[in-house]
Design an enzyme around this catalytic site. Structure first.
Site, short mmCIF file in Angstrom:
data_model
loop_
_atom_site.label_atom_id
_atom_site.label_comp_id
_atom_site.label_asym_id
_atom_site.label_seq_id
_atom_site.Cartn_x
_atom_site.Cartn_y
_atom_site.Cartn_z
N TYR A 1 0.86 -1.18 0.00
CA TYR A 1 0.00 0.00 0.00
C TYR A 1 0.88 1.22 0.00
O TYR A 1 1.88 1.27 0.74
CB TYR A 1 -0.89 -0.01 1.25
N ASP B 1 9.29 2.65 -0.72
CA ASP B 1 8.31 3.26 0.17
C ASP B 1 8.63 2.84 1.60
O ASP B 1 8.31 1.74 2.04
CB ASP B 1 6.90 2.84 -0.22
N LYS C 1 5.06 8.66 8.87
CA LYS C 1 4.91 8.09 10.21
C LYS C 1 5.98 8.57 11.20
O LYS C 1 5.85 9.66 11.73
CB LYS C 1 4.83 6.57 10.11
C1 LIG Z 1 3.95 1.94 3.20
C2 LIG Z 1 2.95 3.03 3.24
N1 LIG Z 1 2.97 3.98 2.29
C3 LIG Z 1 2.09 5.00 2.30
C4 LIG Z 1 1.13 5.12 3.27
C5 LIG Z 1 0.18 6.26 3.25
O1 LIG Z 1 0.47 7.14 4.29
P1 LIG Z 1 -0.65 8.12 4.88
O2 LIG Z 1 -1.66 7.27 5.56
O3 LIG Z 1 0.13 9.02 5.81
O4 LIG Z 1 -1.22 8.87 3.73
C6 LIG Z 1 1.07 4.16 4.28
C7 LIG Z 1 0.04 4.24 5.33
O5 LIG Z 1 -0.18 3.36 6.11
C8 LIG Z 1 2.00 3.10 4.27
O6 LIG Z 1 1.99 2.15 5.20
#
Ligand SMILES: Cc1ncc(COP(=O)(O)O)c(C=O)c1O
Length: 428
Positions: free
Chosen positions: A142, A237, A270
């Protein structure tokens, strides 16, 4: 006093589903979400005054636990100085310098407000730099809810993905190819077919959105080689893994296992905000110079680099650099997952678990899964019973079997013991 049930009913009248992010609604596990009133250290307290050992940690950011004094002091001071200016501040430079010091694959970093925004911007940047349209993502990873990333696999490697959300026209995902995680053969075939048109591959190095699945070393090695050979950018990511699995993120771990390994663009969120809305993406200067105002790739944000959020992030990053911080966190997290596996063995329940730094996962399976399909083969009913059994006993796990868990520096040995005692009862 308002009960969780009463609040949930009231919330559903004015907020779709009663929540501002779907997983909070407990749809996967059933039951009533806990409305949190306050938090301290390793604990959250709900509207009924019940205390829970918190293994969600705001879905990752709260690596120091809740209400760390140094973080609160920095936030209070920053708030007194001003909530938002929409103009550059010295603290943004300090935070950028701190991040770059810890992540040597990047020369420059742009601050934004959410992981979604960071991943979406990283992809636009990769497309702008390469002048190519296509991208690869992996099933079970995700990267936030940008349109181009809400996509599931099409019918074969030659066909691109299908939207997973209403409101995303098929044309918007026509350039996104979805492959199986850890499948080297598929990756090679996809590059052979589409390599010349690929702007980037985006991947979670340890996938935390299908619980906890590591990218295998052969997979990551081949991914890096193929991107380099075909001129596609590797976007790592690290929204979840960054400053969470180790001080230098997952890329620090893979760099030890794969000589010369480094991503072209990294995405963070995060932990770098310490609980405030802050995220970032960065890379080498040649790549980042393509961003506005120096380059033609547009990207902007009213609250980007917000002074209170940057103060919170900076204070958090300072704390995690204390000597021995990650060793202690990793040790405590290991004790938890090893303990869970042991308790399950005693109960005759198949359970496997893994962790890295302060991130962990467990599955009601015989073997650690390698991809989304294997994760989804785990026993959902058993997970849901276990989740509620733990919640009743004051342990707050993520309310879905495809989510990772998080331990903070505030979780002490007694909390781990109490968690394992609860698990022993819940698995009985
Ligand atoms: C790996 C990863 N990328 C992107 C996101 C998206 O981040 P946000 O919820 O701050 O938009 C998340 C959210 O859980 C994530 O776990």
């Amino acid at each position: 006093m308002s009960t969780n049930a009463a609040l949930f009913e009231r919330a559903q009248r004015v907020i779709p589903g009663g929540v501002n992010s779907p997983v909070r609604a407990f749809r996967a596990v059933g039951g009533t979400p806990r409305f949190i009133q306050r938090a301290e250290g390793a604990y959250v307290y709900d509207a009924e005054g019940r205390r829970y050992i918190d293994y969600i940690g705001s879905w990752g950011p709260m690596i120091l636990g809740h209400g760390h004094p140094a973080v609160l002091e920095a936030v209070h001071k920053a708030a007194d100085e001003g909530l938002s200016f929409g103009a550059p501040t010295e603290r943004e430079i300090e935070l950028a310098e701190e991040i770059l010091k810890l992540v040597p694959s990047m020369d420059q970093v742009r601050l934004v407000s959410s992981g979604t925004e960071a991943a979406m911007s990283a992809i636009r940047l990769a497309r702008g730099v390469t002048g190519r349209p296509k991208l690869i993502k992996f099933e079970g990873c995700y990267h936030g809810h940008a349109d181009a990333l809400l996509v599931k696999a099409g019918s074969g490697l030659a066909t691109f993905g299908n939207p997973t959300s209403a409101g995303v026209p098929p044309e918007v995902v026509q350039h996104t190819l979805v492959l199986e995680y850890n499948n080297v053969e598929q990756l090679e075939q996809a590059f052979a077919l589409h390599g010349a048109e690929l702007a980037c591959v985006i991947v979670e190095p340890i996938a935390g959105n299908m619980n906890f699945v590591r990218a295998s070393v052969p997979f990551m090695t081949r991914l890096r080689e193929l991107c380099t050979r075909h001129g596609a950018l590797l976007v790592l990511d690290e929204v979840m893994t960054g400053f969470r699995v180790g001080l230098h993120g997952a890329q620090g771990l893979y760099a030890q296992l794969i000589p010369g390994f480094r991503p072209d663009i990294s995405v963070f969120g995060k932990v770098i905000g310490g609980g405030m809305p802050l995220a970032a993406f960065g890379g080498p200067r040649e790549v980042m110079q393509h961003l506005a105002p120096t380059g033609p790739v547009y990207q902007a944000g009213t609250l980007s680099g917000n002074p209170v959020a940057t103060a919170c992030g900076l204070a958090t990053l300072k704390e995690i650099q204390r000597p021995g911080f990650f060793e202690a966190l990793a040790q405590r997290t290991r004790t938890l997952v090893d303990g869970l596996a042991q308790v399950a063995r005693e109960a005759g329940v198949p359970l496997v678990a893994d962790s890295e730094g302060g991130m962990f996962g467990f599955f009601f399976l015989e073997q650690l899964p390698q991809n989304y399909q294997q994760v989804m083969a785990s026993d959902k009913e058993r997970f849901n019973r276990f989740f509620h059994g733990m919640l009743e006993r004051g342990v707050y796990l993520a309310p879905a079997l495809y989510e990772a868990g998080f331990v903070s520096a505030a979780h002490g040995a007694a909390d781990i013991d109490a968690t394992l005692a609860a698990a022993r009862e819940a698995l009985r």
